[in-house]
Design a protein around this motif. Structure first.
Motif, PDB file in Angstrom:
ATOM      1  N   VAL A   8       2.335   3.462  -0.205  1.00  0.00           N
ATOM      2  CA  VAL A   8       2.180   4.571   0.738  1.00  0.00           C
ATOM      3  C   VAL A   8       0.722   4.724   1.142  1.00  0.00           C
ATOM      4  CG1 VAL A   8       2.330   7.084   0.991  1.00  0.00           C
ATOM      5  CG2 VAL A   8       4.234   5.810  -0.045  1.00  0.00           C
ATOM      6  N   ALA A   9      -0.189   4.617   0.174  1.00  0.00           N
ATOM      7  CA  ALA A   9      -1.618   4.723   0.486  1.00  0.00           C
ATOM      8  C   ALA A   9      -2.048   3.625   1.455  1.00  0.00           C
ATOM      9  CB  ALA A   9      -2.449   4.658  -0.799  1.00  0.00           C
ATOM     10  N   ALA A  10      -1.626   2.385   1.188  1.00  0.00           N
ATOM     11  CA  ALA A  10      -1.994   1.263   2.055  1.00  0.00           C
ATOM     12  C   ALA A  10      -1.390   1.427   3.451  1.00  0.00           C
ATOM     13  CB  ALA A  10      -1.540  -0.054   1.424  1.00  0.00           C
ATOM     14  N   LYS A  11      -0.166   1.941   3.523  1.00  0.00           N
ATOM     15  CA  LYS A  11       0.483   2.179   4.811  1.00  0.00           C
ATOM     16  C   LYS A  11      -0.280   3.226   5.610  1.00  0.00           C
ATOM     17  CE  LYS A  11       3.809   2.058   7.917  1.00  0.00           C
ATOM     18  NZ  LYS A  11       4.055   0.873   8.775  1.00  0.00           N
ATOM     19  N   ARG A  12      -0.673   4.303   4.950  1.00  0.00           N
ATOM     20  CA  ARG A  12      -1.432   5.358   5.636  1.00  0.00           C
ATOM     21  C   ARG A  12      -2.785   4.858   6.129  1.00  0.00           C
ATOM     22  NH1 ARG A  12      -0.561  11.061   2.281  1.00  0.00           N
ATOM     23  NH2 ARG A  12       1.715  11.116   2.439  1.00  0.00           N
ATOM     24  N   LEU A  13      -3.301   3.818   5.482  1.00  0.00           N
ATOM     25  CA  LEU A  13      -4.584   3.237   5.895  1.00  0.00           C
ATOM     26  C   LEU A  13      -4.413   2.141   6.945  1.00  0.00           C
ATOM     27  CD1 LEU A  13      -6.350   3.145   2.432  1.00  0.00           C
ATOM     28  CD2 LEU A  13      -7.001   4.547   4.393  1.00  0.00           C
ATOM     29  N   GLY A  14      -3.187   1.926   7.405  1.00  0.00           N
ATOM     30  CA  GLY A  14      -2.979   1.047   8.550  1.00  0.00           C
ATOM     31  C   GLY A  14      -2.403  -0.315   8.279  1.00  0.00           C
ATOM     32  N   GLU A  39       7.497   7.854   5.174  1.00  0.00           N
ATOM     33  CA  GLU A  39       6.162   7.261   5.251  1.00  0.00           C
ATOM     34  C   GLU A  39       6.142   5.988   6.105  1.00  0.00           C
ATOM     35  OE1 GLU A  39       3.377   8.441   4.214  1.00  0.00           O
ATOM     36  OE2 GLU A  39       4.048  10.096   2.917  1.00  0.00           O
ATOM     37  N   GLY A  40       7.295   5.632   6.668  1.00  0.00           N
ATOM     38  CA  GLY A  40       7.363   4.442   7.517  1.00  0.00           C
ATOM     39  C   GLY A  40       7.473   3.138   6.754  1.00  0.00           C
ATOM     40  N   ILE A  41       7.920   3.210   5.495  1.00  0.00           N
ATOM     41  CA  ILE A  41       8.078   2.008   4.674  1.00  0.00           C
ATOM     42  C   ILE A  41       9.554   1.637   4.604  1.00  0.00           C
ATOM     43  CG2 ILE A  41       7.773   1.004   2.373  1.00  0.00           C
ATOM     44  CD1 ILE A  41       5.342   2.784   2.021  1.00  0.00           C
ATOM     45  N   SER A  42       9.877   0.421   5.005  1.00  0.00           N
ATOM     46  CA  SER A  42      11.257  -0.039   5.068  1.00  0.00           C
ATOM     47  C   SER A  42      11.876  -0.129   3.671  1.00  0.00           C
ATOM     48  CB  SER A  42      11.315  -1.417   5.735  1.00  0.00           C
ATOM     49  OG  SER A  42      12.600  -1.992   5.592  1.00  0.00           O
ATOM     50  N   SER A  43      13.174   0.143   3.600  1.00  0.00           N
ATOM     51  CA  SER A  43      13.914  -0.018   2.341  1.00  0.00           C
ATOM     52  C   SER A  43      14.675  -1.336   2.298  1.00  0.00           C
ATOM     53  CB  SER A  43      14.888   1.153   2.159  1.00  0.00           C
ATOM     54  OG  SER A  43      15.830   1.196   3.225  1.00  0.00           O
ATOM     55  N   ASP A  44      14.366  -2.241   3.236  1.00  0.00           N
ATOM     56  CA  ASP A  44      15.116  -3.500   3.339  1.00  0.00           C
ATOM     57  C   ASP A  44      15.042  -4.342   2.074  1.00  0.00           C
ATOM     58  OD1 ASP A  44      15.786  -2.783   5.881  1.00  0.00           O
ATOM     59  OD2 ASP A  44      14.440  -4.193   6.892  1.00  0.00           O
ATOM     60  N   LEU A  45      13.915  -4.270   1.345  1.00  0.00           N
ATOM     61  CA  LEU A  45      13.742  -5.113   0.165  1.00  0.00           C
ATOM     62  C   LEU A  45      14.080  -4.385  -1.140  1.00  0.00           C
ATOM     63  CD1 LEU A  45      10.449  -7.035   1.086  1.00  0.00           C
ATOM     64  CD2 LEU A  45      12.833  -7.622   1.598  1.00  0.00           C
ATOM     65  N   LEU A  46      14.528  -3.140  -1.057  1.00  0.00           N
ATOM     66  CA  LEU A  46      14.928  -2.423  -2.262  1.00  0.00           C
ATOM     67  C   LEU A  46      16.225  -3.013  -2.802  1.00  0.00           C
ATOM     68  CD1 LEU A  46      14.242   1.336  -1.408  1.00  0.00           C
ATOM     69  CD2 LEU A  46      12.795  -0.264  -2.684  1.00  0.00           C
ATOM     70  N   GLN A  47      16.270  -3.233  -4.101  1.00  0.00           N
ATOM     71  CA  GLN A  47      17.469  -3.738  -4.765  1.00  0.00           C
ATOM     72  C   GLN A  47      18.235  -2.550  -5.338  1.00  0.00           C
ATOM     73  OE1 GLN A  47      15.087  -7.777  -6.239  1.00  0.00           O
ATOM     74  NE2 GLN A  47      16.267  -6.615  -7.715  1.00  0.00           N
ATOM     75  N   LEU A 204      -2.692  13.902 -10.019  1.00  0.00           N
ATOM     76  CA  LEU A 204      -1.459  13.126 -10.056  1.00  0.00           C
ATOM     77  C   LEU A 204      -1.447  12.061  -8.953  1.00  0.00           C
ATOM     78  CD1 LEU A 204       1.339  12.726 -11.272  1.00  0.00           C
ATOM     79  CD2 LEU A 204       2.196  14.423  -9.652  1.00  0.00           C
ATOM     80  N   GLY A 205      -1.294  10.797  -9.347  1.00  0.00           N
ATOM     81  CA  GLY A 205      -1.226   9.706  -8.379  1.00  0.00           C
ATOM     82  C   GLY A 205      -2.573   9.202  -7.901  1.00  0.00           C
ATOM     83  N   ALA A 206      -3.664   9.792  -8.389  1.00  0.00           N
ATOM     84  CA  ALA A 206      -4.988   9.404  -7.883  1.00  0.00           C
ATOM     85  C   ALA A 206      -5.285   7.936  -8.148  1.00  0.00           C
ATOM     86  CB  ALA A 206      -6.069  10.288  -8.518  1.00  0.00           C
ATOM     87  N   GLY A 207      -4.955   7.452  -9.348  1.00  0.00           N
ATOM     88  CA  GLY A 207      -5.206   6.050  -9.663  1.00  0.00           C
ATOM     89  C   GLY A 207      -4.377   5.108  -8.818  1.00  0.00           C
ATOM     90  N   ASP A 208      -3.110   5.484  -8.572  1.00  0.00           N
ATOM     91  CA  ASP A 208      -2.238   4.645  -7.752  1.00  0.00           C
ATOM     92  C   ASP A 208      -2.761   4.555  -6.318  1.00  0.00           C
ATOM     93  OD1 ASP A 208      -0.788   4.751 -10.081  1.00  0.00           O
ATOM     94  OD2 ASP A 208       0.751   6.090  -9.296  1.00  0.00           O
ATOM     95  N   VAL A 209      -3.241   5.676  -5.797  1.00  0.00           N
ATOM     96  CA  VAL A 209      -3.817   5.700  -4.449  1.00  0.00           C
ATOM     97  C   VAL A 209      -5.072   4.844  -4.400  1.00  0.00           C
ATOM     98  CG1 VAL A 209      -4.932   7.181  -2.726  1.00  0.00           C
ATOM     99  CG2 VAL A 209      -2.828   7.935  -3.826  1.00  0.00           C
ATOM    100  N   PHE A 210      -5.874   4.887  -5.463  1.00  0.00           N
ATOM    101  CA  PHE A 210      -7.070   4.035  -5.538  1.00  0.00           C
ATOM    102  C   PHE A 210      -6.684   2.574  -5.404  1.00  0.00           C
ATOM    103  CE2 PHE A 210     -10.000   1.368  -7.938  1.00  0.00           C
ATOM    104  CZ  PHE A 210     -11.251   1.788  -7.473  1.00  0.00           C
ATOM    105  N   HIS A 211      -5.630   2.162  -6.093  1.00  0.00           N
ATOM    106  CA  HIS A 211      -5.174   0.770  -6.026  1.00  0.00           C
ATOM    107  C   HIS A 211      -4.740   0.398  -4.616  1.00  0.00           C
ATOM    108  CE1 HIS A 211      -5.063  -0.403 -10.338  1.00  0.00           C
ATOM    109  NE2 HIS A 211      -4.958   0.896 -10.513  1.00  0.00           N
ATOM    110  N   GLY A 212      -3.977   1.264  -3.973  1.00  0.00           N
ATOM    111  CA  GLY A 212      -3.541   1.000  -2.616  1.00  0.00           C
ATOM    112  C   GLY A 212      -4.707   0.891  -1.655  1.00  0.00           C
ATOM    113  N   ALA A 213      -5.688   1.797  -1.804  1.00  0.00           N
ATOM    114  CA  ALA A 213      -6.855   1.789  -0.913  1.00  0.00           C
ATOM    115  C   ALA A 213      -7.730   0.583  -1.165  1.00  0.00           C
ATOM    116  CB  ALA A 213      -7.648   3.082  -1.124  1.00  0.00           C
ATOM    117  N   LEU A 214      -7.905   0.204  -2.431  1.00  0.00           N
ATOM    118  CA  LEU A 214      -8.739  -0.957  -2.763  1.00  0.00           C
ATOM    119  C   LEU A 214      -8.119  -2.236  -2.197  1.00  0.00           C
ATOM    120  CD1 LEU A 214     -11.105  -2.264  -4.313  1.00  0.00           C
ATOM    121  CD2 LEU A 214      -9.633  -2.345  -6.324  1.00  0.00           C
ATOM    122  N   THR A 215      -6.817  -2.403  -2.387  1.00  0.00           N
ATOM    123  CA  THR A 215      -6.153  -3.587  -1.859  1.00  0.00           C
ATOM    124  C   THR A 215      -6.205  -3.600  -0.341  1.00  0.00           C
ATOM    125  OG1 THR A 215      -4.663  -3.523  -3.772  1.00  0.00           O
ATOM    126  CG2 THR A 215      -4.013  -4.925  -1.928  1.00  0.00           C
ATOM    127  N   ALA A 216      -6.028  -2.431   0.285  1.00  0.00           N
ATOM    128  CA  ALA A 216      -6.113  -2.351   1.746  1.00  0.00           C
ATOM    129  C   ALA A 216      -7.508  -2.737   2.232  1.00  0.00           C
ATOM    130  CB  ALA A 216      -5.764  -0.934   2.198  1.00  0.00           C
TER     131      ALA A 216
END
Length: 218
Positions: A8-14, A39-47, A204-216
């Motif tokens: 979600v963080a990476a998606k929000r960053l474009g 959030e605009g993230i597809s569920s096509d790959l969800l099992q 809550l979720g701050a570390g996960d958002v950091f990961h998404g932003a860093l990868t983005a």
């Protein structure tokens, strides 16, 4: 979980983002799908697996000292469908958490190194499943744990010394309010201070958002 929040963080960053995960055919799973869709993230790959309960947590956040208490429903190991194995193999980057890394390592076990995607690892939680034995830090592009996960050498006195004991991949360690410190695969150290936020609700979720932003950013 961590990879979903990072997505979600990476998606929000474009970035264009796809999420692979396993959920149950239950109300929690429907809630997860709805949240991702918002959030605009597809569920096509969800099992969607009928023998699985969707992952859920109850989290109590404490305002006074920004701590939290987390109770999480136990999770089964993730095994990728053939379609999702192919999607992983064709990706440029794959960001994984404690459930995703063993599944991805299993899917890539017989793939030559030069044909593999670059892997980013959220190393904040213990790995789940027998395939965890296939997970090796030296085989990933970016390894990101909290600093306390790296303190295995009692003689290391500084964060820089601790980072130099990690295999020669790019590694970034989070330091909570202290920001983060990283070391490139060639050994160059970088530091980034934390910054003050006056009204943030909770951590809550701050570390996960950091990961998404860093990868983005990479």
């Amino acid at each position: 979980g961590p990879a979903a929040t990072a997505a979600v963080a990476a998606k929000r960053l474009g970035l264009e983002v796809e999420l692979i995960a396993a959920i149950g055919a239950d109300d929690v799973g429907a809630h997860i799908r709805a949240g991702l869709a918002a959030e605009g993230i597809s569920s096509d790959l969800l099992q969607i697996e009928t023998d699985r309960s969707s992952q859920a947590s109850v989290i109590l956040c404490v305002d006074d000292d920004a701590t939290r208490i987390i109770a999480t429903r136990g999770s089964s190991p993730l095994h990728l469908s053939e379609h999702n194995r192919a999607r992983v193999r064709s990706a440029e980057w794959v960001h994984v958490d404690h459930l995703g890394w063993p599944a991805v390592a299993e899917a890539l076990a017989n793939v030559p190194p030069h044909e593999r995607p670059r892997i980013s690892v959220d190393a904040g939680n213990s790995l789940v499943g027998e395939a965890a034995a296939l997970c090796h830090v030296a085989e990933v592009e970016l390894y990101v744990p909290p600093m306390e996960k790296l303190v295995s050498n009692p003689d290391a006195r500084t964060h820089e010394e601790i980072l130099r004991n990690v295999p020669s991949v790019s590694v970034v360690a989070t330091l909570g309010a202290g920001g983060s410190i990283g070391r490139t695969s060639s050994g160059v150290i970088h530091t980034s201070p934390g910054f003050s936020v006056s009204d943030f609700g909770s951590t809550l979720g701050a570390g996960d958002v950091f990961h998404g932003a860093l990868t983005a950013a990479i």
